[in-house]
Design a protein around this motif. Structure first.
Motif, PDB file in Angstrom:
ATOM      1  N   VAL A 178      -7.448  -7.571  20.478  1.00  0.00           N
ATOM      2  CA  VAL A 178      -7.191  -6.124  20.426  1.00  0.00           C
ATOM      3  C   VAL A 178      -8.464  -5.335  20.718  1.00  0.00           C
ATOM      4  O   VAL A 178      -8.450  -4.356  21.492  1.00  0.00           O
ATOM      5  CB  VAL A 178      -6.616  -5.749  19.045  1.00  0.00           C
ATOM      6  CG1 VAL A 178      -6.508  -4.227  18.917  1.00  0.00           C
ATOM      7  CG2 VAL A 178      -5.247  -6.390  18.844  1.00  0.00           C
ATOM      8  N   LEU A 179      -9.593  -5.749  20.098  1.00  0.00           N
ATOM      9  CA  LEU A 179     -10.853  -5.023  20.303  1.00  0.00           C
ATOM     10  C   LEU A 179     -11.335  -5.101  21.756  1.00  0.00           C
ATOM     11  O   LEU A 179     -11.808  -4.102  22.322  1.00  0.00           O
ATOM     12  CB  LEU A 179     -11.925  -5.571  19.366  1.00  0.00           C
ATOM     13  CG  LEU A 179     -11.696  -5.337  17.864  1.00  0.00           C
ATOM     14  CD1 LEU A 179     -12.777  -6.028  17.040  1.00  0.00           C
ATOM     15  CD2 LEU A 179     -11.664  -3.847  17.553  1.00  0.00           C
ATOM     16  N   VAL A 180     -11.208  -6.296  22.359  1.00  0.00           N
ATOM     17  CA  VAL A 180     -11.643  -6.445  23.743  1.00  0.00           C
ATOM     18  C   VAL A 180     -10.771  -5.621  24.684  1.00  0.00           C
ATOM     19  O   VAL A 180     -11.255  -5.037  25.670  1.00  0.00           O
ATOM     20  CB  VAL A 180     -11.634  -7.939  24.135  1.00  0.00           C
ATOM     21  CG1 VAL A 180     -11.885  -8.103  25.637  1.00  0.00           C
ATOM     22  CG2 VAL A 180     -12.695  -8.684  23.346  1.00  0.00           C
ATOM     23  N   ASN A 184     -13.523   0.262  27.199  1.00  0.00           N
ATOM     24  CA  ASN A 184     -13.369   1.094  28.397  1.00  0.00           C
ATOM     25  C   ASN A 184     -14.260   0.539  29.501  1.00  0.00           C
ATOM     26  O   ASN A 184     -15.487   0.525  29.366  1.00  0.00           O
ATOM     27  CB  ASN A 184     -13.762   2.538  28.077  1.00  0.00           C
ATOM     28  CG  ASN A 184     -13.392   3.490  29.188  1.00  0.00           C
ATOM     29  OD1 ASN A 184     -13.239   3.099  30.350  1.00  0.00           O
ATOM     30  ND2 ASN A 184     -13.241   4.778  28.845  1.00  0.00           N
ATOM     31  N   PRO A 185     -13.705   0.044  30.608  1.00  0.00           N
ATOM     32  CA  PRO A 185     -14.532  -0.543  31.673  1.00  0.00           C
ATOM     33  C   PRO A 185     -15.480   0.474  32.314  1.00  0.00           C
ATOM     34  O   PRO A 185     -16.479   0.096  32.914  1.00  0.00           O
ATOM     35  CB  PRO A 185     -13.496  -1.073  32.673  1.00  0.00           C
ATOM     36  CG  PRO A 185     -12.250  -0.317  32.379  1.00  0.00           C
ATOM     37  CD  PRO A 185     -12.258   0.003  30.940  1.00  0.00           C
ATOM     38  N   ALA A 186     -15.156   1.771  32.152  1.00  0.00           N
ATOM     39  CA  ALA A 186     -16.033   2.787  32.755  1.00  0.00           C
ATOM     40  C   ALA A 186     -17.245   3.064  31.881  1.00  0.00           C
ATOM     41  O   ALA A 186     -18.346   3.347  32.378  1.00  0.00           O
ATOM     42  CB  ALA A 186     -15.250   4.078  33.000  1.00  0.00           C
ATOM     43  N   ALA A 190     -20.829  -0.947  23.752  1.00  0.00           N
ATOM     44  CA  ALA A 190     -21.014  -2.149  22.935  1.00  0.00           C
ATOM     45  C   ALA A 190     -20.871  -1.780  21.462  1.00  0.00           C
ATOM     46  O   ALA A 190     -21.857  -1.587  20.752  1.00  0.00           O
ATOM     47  CB  ALA A 190     -22.369  -2.771  23.200  1.00  0.00           C
ATOM     48  N   ASN A 191     -19.624  -1.668  20.997  1.00  0.00           N
ATOM     49  CA  ASN A 191     -19.367  -1.258  19.607  1.00  0.00           C
ATOM     50  C   ASN A 191     -18.479  -2.249  18.858  1.00  0.00           C
ATOM     51  O   ASN A 191     -17.767  -1.864  17.941  1.00  0.00           O
ATOM     52  CB  ASN A 191     -18.735   0.135  19.579  1.00  0.00           C
ATOM     53  CG  ASN A 191     -17.461   0.187  20.405  1.00  0.00           C
ATOM     54  OD1 ASN A 191     -17.044  -0.820  20.978  1.00  0.00           O
ATOM     55  ND2 ASN A 191     -16.841   1.357  20.472  1.00  0.00           N
ATOM     56  N   LEU A 209     -23.770  -8.547  26.147  1.00  0.00           N
ATOM     57  CA  LEU A 209     -23.297  -8.603  27.534  1.00  0.00           C
ATOM     58  C   LEU A 209     -22.877  -7.229  28.033  1.00  0.00           C
ATOM     59  O   LEU A 209     -23.205  -6.838  29.170  1.00  0.00           O
ATOM     60  CB  LEU A 209     -22.114  -9.581  27.621  1.00  0.00           C
ATOM     61  CG  LEU A 209     -21.439  -9.717  28.992  1.00  0.00           C
ATOM     62  CD1 LEU A 209     -22.436 -10.226  30.028  1.00  0.00           C
ATOM     63  CD2 LEU A 209     -20.232 -10.637  28.911  1.00  0.00           C
ATOM     64  N   LEU A 210     -22.151  -6.474  27.163  1.00  0.00           N
ATOM     65  CA  LEU A 210     -21.732  -5.131  27.560  1.00  0.00           C
ATOM     66  C   LEU A 210     -22.935  -4.219  27.790  1.00  0.00           C
ATOM     67  O   LEU A 210     -22.965  -3.418  28.738  1.00  0.00           O
ATOM     68  CB  LEU A 210     -20.812  -4.537  26.488  1.00  0.00           C
ATOM     69  CG  LEU A 210     -19.428  -5.192  26.346  1.00  0.00           C
ATOM     70  CD1 LEU A 210     -18.680  -4.603  25.154  1.00  0.00           C
ATOM     71  CD2 LEU A 210     -18.602  -5.004  27.628  1.00  0.00           C
TER      72      LEU A 210
END
Length: 227
Positions: A178-180, A184-186, A190-191, A209-210
């Protein structure tokens, strides 16, 4: 299970031998006194308790001349008992216990001399047959209880493993999914929560990584603006 059977058999045989010792030491005194007094009523009263014992299949008392003074079959009272063990115990004055078989299977024949005070020779013999049938029944009933207990323990352990797998593996994986999916890809923020368990290490790696992707993406945008 094999250890359980051996231990159970040893304990039950010990209890049976304690009963035999009690019979030899306690009943023999009363029977000897009844024989010495020629009191058949007292003799029957003493031996009625042995007749009701489920482990004892036969009770015979003979006097010093080998004549039967007590028998479960009243018609045999007064007859002469022809038994080698009884004769040997009468001659030696020693108790004899020997394994045998009867209608109930494995049994023990116990011959105990009856002695009176101030007399060296026995005044009679008490002969008992003690069956091992009830002992064997209890021993064979033990594995069934052991199997039921073992089966219950196995199901308990399996239930605990499945519960732990659901709580500590499946539920955290569902939360991670769910978190992944909410990233938002935009923005590439990293939260993700960095807990102290193994999934926290995974979240920490994903956050790193993010953050790295976000930095590289920002650098590429700045390069594109300069061009």
């Amino acid at each position: 299970e094999s250890y359980f059977i051996r231990h159970e058999r040893a304990m039950l045989e010990l209890q049976l031998r304690d009963k035999i010792n009690f019979i030899s030491n306690y009943y023999a005194l009363g029977v000897a006194e009844a024989l010495q007094r020629h009191d058949d009523v007292m003799l029957q009263q003493i031996l009625m308790g042995l007749e009701h014992d489920s482990d004892i299949t036969s009770v015979i008392v003979v006097d010093g001349k080998g004549r039967i003074r007590y028998h479960t079959d009243p018609e045999k009272i007064g007859d002469t008992l022809d038994d080698p063990l009884v004769k040997r115990s009468m001659e030696t004055g020693e108790a004899i216990a020997t394994p045998t078989h009867n209608a109930g299977g494995k049994a023990l024949e116990l011959v105990t001399p009856l002695k009176a005070r101030a007399q060296t020779a026995p005044i009679g013999i008490i002969r008992l047959e003690i069956t091992y049938r009830h002992l064997e029944d209890q021993v064979h009933a033990g594995p069934a209880s052991f199997d039921m207990m073992a089966t219950g323990c196995i199901f308990f352990v399996i239930g605990g493993v499945l519960w732990g797998y659901k709580r500590w593996v499946l539920q955290p994986l569902a939360i991670m999914r769910v978190l992944v999916s909410k990233i938002n890809p935009a923005l590439l923020e990293a939260n993700l929560p960095e807990s102290k368990d193994e999934f926290g290490e995974v979240y920490k790696s994903l956050n790193e990584l993010l953050a790295k992707l976000k930095g590289e993406w920002g650098a590429q945008r700045d390069d594109m603006k300069i061009q």
